[in-house]
Motif scaffolding. Sequence first.
Motif, PDB file in Angstrom:
ATOM      1  N   ARG A 123      59.929 -33.255  61.991  1.00  0.00           N
ATOM      2  CA  ARG A 123      59.608 -33.766  60.657  1.00  0.00           C
ATOM      3  C   ARG A 123      60.497 -34.955  60.304  1.00  0.00           C
ATOM      4  O   ARG A 123      60.039 -35.937  59.718  1.00  0.00           O
ATOM      5  N   THR A 124      61.765 -34.891  60.697  1.00  0.00           N
ATOM      6  CA  THR A 124      62.680 -36.011  60.443  1.00  0.00           C
ATOM      7  C   THR A 124      62.228 -37.247  61.209  1.00  0.00           C
ATOM      8  O   THR A 124      62.227 -38.361  60.673  1.00  0.00           O
ATOM      9  N   VAL A 148      56.354 -27.217  53.746  1.00  0.00           N
ATOM     10  CA  VAL A 148      56.558 -26.323  54.887  1.00  0.00           C
ATOM     11  C   VAL A 148      56.441 -24.876  54.425  1.00  0.00           C
ATOM     12  O   VAL A 148      55.775 -24.061  55.056  1.00  0.00           O
ATOM     13  N   PRO A 179      62.225 -28.940  62.131  1.00  0.00           N
ATOM     14  CA  PRO A 179      62.848 -29.977  61.304  1.00  0.00           C
ATOM     15  C   PRO A 179      63.092 -31.300  62.025  1.00  0.00           C
ATOM     16  O   PRO A 179      62.891 -32.371  61.445  1.00  0.00           O
ATOM     17  N   GLN A 183      55.767 -28.281  62.369  1.00  0.00           N
ATOM     18  CA  GLN A 183      56.718 -28.655  63.419  1.00  0.00           C
ATOM     19  C   GLN A 183      58.152 -28.334  62.978  1.00  0.00           C
ATOM     20  O   GLN A 183      58.424 -28.193  61.792  1.00  0.00           O
ATOM     21  N   TRP A 222      59.181 -37.944  62.203  1.00  0.00           N
ATOM     22  CA  TRP A 222      57.950 -38.393  61.556  1.00  0.00           C
ATOM     23  C   TRP A 222      58.282 -39.233  60.320  1.00  0.00           C
ATOM     24  O   TRP A 222      57.715 -40.304  60.123  1.00  0.00           O
ATOM     25  N   ILE A 263      57.508 -33.014  51.662  1.00  0.00           N
ATOM     26  CA  ILE A 263      57.157 -32.484  52.989  1.00  0.00           C
ATOM     27  C   ILE A 263      57.887 -31.168  53.243  1.00  0.00           C
ATOM     28  O   ILE A 263      57.294 -30.192  53.703  1.00  0.00           O
ATOM     29  N   GLU A 264      59.171 -31.118  52.931  1.00  0.00           N
ATOM     30  CA  GLU A 264      59.928 -29.883  53.167  1.00  0.00           C
ATOM     31  C   GLU A 264      59.416 -28.745  52.280  1.00  0.00           C
ATOM     32  O   GLU A 264      59.345 -27.601  52.727  1.00  0.00           O
ATOM     33  N   GLU A 290      60.431 -36.853  51.703  1.00  0.00           N
ATOM     34  CA  GLU A 290      61.088 -35.782  52.444  1.00  0.00           C
ATOM     35  C   GLU A 290      61.070 -34.470  51.659  1.00  0.00           C
ATOM     36  O   GLU A 290      60.781 -33.408  52.214  1.00  0.00           O
ATOM     37  N   ALA A 312      51.445 -34.956  57.390  1.00  0.00           N
ATOM     38  CA  ALA A 312      52.816 -34.567  57.724  1.00  0.00           C
ATOM     39  C   ALA A 312      52.823 -33.367  58.664  1.00  0.00           C
ATOM     40  O   ALA A 312      52.016 -32.447  58.515  1.00  0.00           O
ATOM     41  N   PRO A 313      53.733 -33.367  59.626  1.00  0.00           N
ATOM     42  CA  PRO A 313      53.805 -32.269  60.608  1.00  0.00           C
ATOM     43  C   PRO A 313      54.541 -31.050  60.055  1.00  0.00           C
ATOM     44  O   PRO A 313      55.600 -30.663  60.550  1.00  0.00           O
ATOM     45  N   THR A 314      53.972 -30.439  59.031  1.00  0.00           N
ATOM     46  CA  THR A 314      54.645 -29.320  58.364  1.00  0.00           C
ATOM     47  C   THR A 314      54.775 -28.089  59.256  1.00  0.00           C
ATOM     48  O   THR A 314      55.564 -27.194  58.953  1.00  0.00           O
TER      49      THR A 314
END
Length: 192
Positions: A171-172, A104, A168, A166, A174, A100-101, A97, A162-164
């Motif tokens: 992403r959660t 973004v 939040p 998209q 995913w 991925i964050e 997480e 990862a759907p960066t």
Amino acid sequence: MPQAKAPRADAVRNRKKILAAAGGLITTRGPEVGMDEIAAAAGVAVGTLYRHFPTKTDLVAAAVAEYVTQVADDAEATRARVTVGARALDELTAFLERVIEASVTDRAVKAAAQTLGAEPGDHADEERAGAAVTALIHAGQAAGDIHPDVTVDDIYLLFSTAPTDQPPVARTRWLTLVTTGLTTARPSAPAR
């Protein structure tokens, strides 16, 4: 053989300011941002920027290398928490997480690196991250929480998909879906 002198404190500060400014501007404006704009945002002279980074490719490669260092440091800290008793699956999920964050906001820096052909020259941080993530996977497998065929390459594949771009909530969702795919727990069969 003479020892290399440590960089001056002001040179270290300037380098950090340049990297921070470059990361921010490339993220908001893209890889076409000018070196003079980066220097101005960093509060340094253009000559200072070029002393540290002779080309934009060098600058972007350094920004990407800094990101990889941060990921490696985080992976090692995550592994350390597992070593002292934290649950590997929980720590691996939290690590995923965080990466991925961070991606973004750093997505544009990485895109610029691909556009300019910049790659960090030293792969030591990539190797540190890989070793730490492998240790996390093995700890989770030993605990029976992570599927036995999961590898570090699978984790890297997850990062790359990862759907960066998209929101939040996506992403959660995913992360929930991929975490379920890593675990040994399987959903029960539907009642008939």
